[in-house]
Structures are given as C-alpha cells and as structure tokens.
Design an enzyme around this catalytic site. Structure first.
Site, PDB file in Angstrom:
ATOM      1  CB  SER A 187     -11.582 -19.636 -13.421  1.00  0.00           C
ATOM      2  OG  SER A 187     -12.251 -20.608 -12.661  1.00  0.00           O
ATOM      3  CG  HIS A 215     -11.019 -15.602 -14.622  1.00  0.00           C
ATOM      4  ND1 HIS A 215      -9.699 -16.002 -14.580  1.00  0.00           N
ATOM      5  CD2 HIS A 215     -11.597 -16.106 -13.508  1.00  0.00           C
ATOM      6  CE1 HIS A 215      -9.500 -16.735 -13.494  1.00  0.00           C
ATOM      7  NE2 HIS A 215     -10.633 -16.812 -12.826  1.00  0.00           N
ATOM      8  CE  LYS A 246      -9.100 -14.447 -10.743  1.00  0.00           C
ATOM      9  NZ  LYS A 246      -8.120 -15.253 -10.022  1.00  0.00           N
TER      10      LYS A 246
HETATM   11  N1  PMP Z   1     -14.055 -15.354  -8.540  1.00  0.00           N
HETATM   12  C1  PMP Z   1     -13.542 -16.115  -9.518  1.00  0.00           C
HETATM   13  C2  PMP Z   1     -14.385 -16.428 -10.694  1.00  0.00           C
HETATM   14  C3  PMP Z   1     -12.218 -16.586  -9.440  1.00  0.00           C
HETATM   15  O1  PMP Z   1     -11.715 -17.340 -10.417  1.00  0.00           O
HETATM   16  C4  PMP Z   1     -11.436 -16.234  -8.318  1.00  0.00           C
HETATM   17  C5  PMP Z   1      -9.985 -16.665  -8.159  1.00  0.00           C
HETATM   18  N2  PMP Z   1      -9.518 -17.606  -8.970  1.00  0.00           N
HETATM   19  C6  PMP Z   1     -12.020 -15.476  -7.307  1.00  0.00           C
HETATM   20  C7  PMP Z   1     -13.315 -15.043  -7.454  1.00  0.00           C
HETATM   21  C8  PMP Z   1     -11.249 -15.127  -6.059  1.00  0.00           C
HETATM   22  O2  PMP Z   1     -10.387 -14.094  -6.307  1.00  0.00           O
HETATM   23  P1  PMP Z   1      -9.066 -13.832  -5.433  1.00  0.00           P
HETATM   24  O3  PMP Z   1      -8.069 -14.869  -5.828  1.00  0.00           O
HETATM   25  O4  PMP Z   1      -8.683 -12.479  -5.827  1.00  0.00           O
HETATM   26  O5  PMP Z   1      -9.452 -13.953  -3.999  1.00  0.00           O
END
Ligand code: PMP
Length: 398
Positions: A187, A215, A246
């Site tokens: 990310s 992502h 996302k």
């Molecule tokens: N896994 C990854 C790789 C993320 O980047 C994120 C959020 N940035 C999440 C899980 C968590 O997802 P959420 O924001 O939908 O709770």
C-alpha cells in the site's frame, strides 16, 4: 494527566512539525464536502483527490448509490447485530456466494472491515503451535492479526524470496503448520509481490500461503481477481483476504478459500462474532460494485493509463518512487519538513495527496502517497502533474 505522559514525545514531534505554519493538519484533513470520487471541497477550495484508494471510482456510481439507498429503505440503516445472532441477512449470504463465484472458490466469509478480516482470519486460523513468516512491509492489520494468533512470527525482508526460502528451510523440522503472509500490491510504494516465486518456495516447503489483495482486487489480473490471478498462481494461494473499501468503494472485508472448513471460523473468530455485521446498504452497494468490476474491464484499463501517466511524469521530475508503475505512486522525500511543505503546496494548488511520515513508511523517508483512479479525467491528471512540476523545487534532495 499522567496517563498521557507516554504520548509526550509524539505530541512534541507534532508540535515541531506543525510549527512551520501549515494551515491544515495533514493527518487530520477534513473533507468539507465530497463532490465525486475525484473531487472535494477542502479548506473551502475545490480540490482534486489524488490520495484515496478509490481505484475504480465507484463511490458515486449511480447503480451502487441506488442499490444502497434501496437497501436502506427496505431493510433499514443497520443490522444491529452480529453475524452469529440477528445480523445475517439473505444479502450477506448472497454476497458471500458471489465472492466465492467470482474468485472460483468454495467458501467466502464477509467481515465488517478489511482490518477485521485480517484480524478475524489470522487470529483464529493460526494457533500458538504454528509459525508465521510475513513480509516485513505487511499492513498493520496483518501484524495485529498475527499477534493475536499467539504464533511465533518471523519477518522476512520485503519481497526477498531468497530470505523467505532461507527461513522456510530453517523451519523444516518444526511441529505445527507454517504460514506465509504477503500482500498483492503493497500500500505504501505500490510494488507487487513476486508471487509466482513466493508460491513456489512456500509450496515446496509444505507451508500455507495467505495473500492480502486489498490493493489489487479490481486492479490486477485478467478479470480483476488480483495479483494471484496476474501471476497465474491462484491454485497455490490457500486463502485470499481483501477489503470492500478500495476498488469496491464501500467498507467491509472478506476471505475466500477452497477449504470448506473455513466456515468453522464463524464459530471461533472473535472479530467476526463480537461485532455488528455490515449494514444492508453497504452489502447492496458492494454487490453492485462487484458486478461492475466484472462487467466493465475498461475501468481497469483507464486506471492503468492514469497510473502510467503520473508515474512517468514524477519519474521525469526526478522524484524517487516505488520500483514499478502502479496506481499507488509515492514520491519519497528524505526530510519530513520538505514533504510537509510540498503536501501543503499541493493542497493550495488544489491537489490532495496522502502525507505519510515515519514510522508508518517502509524506510525512514516521508511519502507523498498519490493514488490514481479510473475516475480521474485527462484534465485532472494534467492538473495533478502540473502542480507537481510547479512545486518540484520544494522537495530538496528528493
Ligand atoms: N490490508 C491492507 C493491505 C490495507 O492496506 C488495508 C487498508 N489500508 C487493510 C487491509 C484494511 O482495510 P480496511 O480499511 O477496509 O479496514
């Protein structure tokens, strides 16, 4: 108050950073009014959003909005209960079936957030007798899930398959299962996992492979199933975890697998049991978004055109970026003060990006994390590129 003493250093660092006269707190920016997937009023100014994870731009899609509104009208605003009690509606079950079908898997479980999907799966599936190998750059939700599992955990160097293999070899004689954890696209810098190689060494050592495709869903692969599909190794991935927040433009998380026993986690996973299930409107818009993701591959094409455009432009300006073109484009600046000045300059020029400071960054640099969307028009992409060109000099030593 003494209980806050432990935050003193943090408070001091923030004071120092903000002393430079920034008018908006970069870590607490308020979107005055959101106008579209790519525009909002911020600080009274019409601003292009170049720091969201809205990869397919579906947050304002008319079908998704209408499905959400209709569900709220027919089923109410919230379920007010856990999946295990009164919180499983036919739409939750339908989405789970649609996710399983989309991924070509036997089972799917839906969670209330992506964070909870990682927490819920990792804490329950993996036990204290098992061993975890995780990529050092994995997301906080993976780290937290791993901690709750109680398993002994080793980090391998980010995307370094030989380091992973060395550690797998060392674990050969352990009792308990070995689980390897990676992401499809990371990310912060937008780089992909070398998943074919990771899958090969993981399977050669009889370990399980879990991939967080947060992502990469809707972003990678012939049909948008993510990095595992792109790398041609879906069969080697035991569990795929992901989020609705996302490319699907809502909130929620999931895990899919070919193991029907995954369903047993519904009775053991505390982050699944002890929280309310996603509201009917969230489930409805997510189902619609999943349909659109499959029916409109042109969104993925536009996303990658925009990614290529921004990455090449910033590369041309001499910024240090992640190693490959990606919808996440993140200039790395050695000094936090410069990153903040550039962030503020961009905002004044009408472009919002994410400022990410250490320790949340993979190395000690600060990031101006941009992410592009299929919803960005050519004019908006031009405006983002122009703003970076005009402010380039603020980024000393970058
Ligand atoms: N896994 C990854 C790789 C993320 O980047 C994120 C959020 N940035 C999440 C899980 C968590 O997802 P959420 O924001 O939908 O709770």
């Amino acid at each position: 108050m003494a209980i806050f003493d432990k935050f003193e250093q943090l408070a001091e660092e923030r004071r120092r950073l903000l002393e430079g006269g920034v008018s908006v707190d970069p870590l607490d920016t308020v979107m005055g009014r959101v106008l579209s997937p790519t525009e909002a009023i911020v600080e009274g100014r019409r601003t292009i959003l170049a720091g969201t994870n809205n990869y397919l731009g579906l947050t304002f899609d008319p079908d998704c909005v209408e499905a959400a509104a209709e569900a709220a009208r027919w089923e109410g605003t919230g379920t007010t209960g856990s999946r295990m009690a009164n919180g499983t509606y036919s739409s939750h079950a339908a989405l789970e079936q649609e996710l399983a079908d989309f991924f070509g898997r036997k089972t799917a479980i839906v969670f209330s957030t992506g964070y909870q999907a990682n927490l819920g799966i990792l804490s329950s599936l993996i036990g204290p007798d098992d061993t975890i190998l995780l990529d050092a750059d994995c997301h906080a939700s993976i780290y937290d899930g791993v901690r709750l599992s109680g398993a002994e955990t080793f980090r391998f160097r980010h995307n370094r398959v030989e380091d992973l293999e060395r550690r797998l070899r060392r674990l050969r004689d352990r009792s308990g299962e070995v689980v390897v954890l990676v992401e499809g696209i990371y990310s912060m810098l937008g780089d992909r996992a070398p998943l074919a190689e990771i899958a090969e060494v993981t399977k050669a050592h009889g370990a399980y492979l879990i991939v967080d495709e947060a992502h990469s869903l809707g972003v990678l692969g012939e049909t948008g199933r993510g990095r595992a599909e792109e790398a041609g190794v879906e069969a080697a991935v035991d569990f795929v975890i992901g989020t609705f927040s996302k490319s699907l433009g809502a909130i929620g998380g999931y895990c899919v697998s070919d193991y029907p026993e995954l369903d047993l986690l519904r009775y053991t996973s505390r982050p699944y049991i002890f929280t309310a299930s996603p509201s009917p409107s969230i489930i409805a818009s997510t189902r619609e978004a999943l349909r659109i993701l499959q029916e409109r591959p042109e969104l993925r094409v536009r996303l990658w055109e925009n990614a290529e455009r921004l990455y090449r432009h910033l590369e041309g300006l001499g910024f240090r970026l992640g190693p490959e073109v990606s919808p996440v484009v993140a200039p790395r600046l050695p000094r936090a003060e410069d990153a903040l000045a550039l962030w503020q300059g961009l905002l004044e020029a009408g472009v919002y990006v994410n400022l990410v400071l250490p320790p949340a960054t993979p190395d000690d640099s600060s990031l101006l994390r941009c992410s592009v969307s299929a919803g960005h028009t050519p004019e908006q992409m031009e405006a983002i590129c122009t703003a970076f060109s005009e402010l380039r000099d603020l980024a000393h030593g970058a």
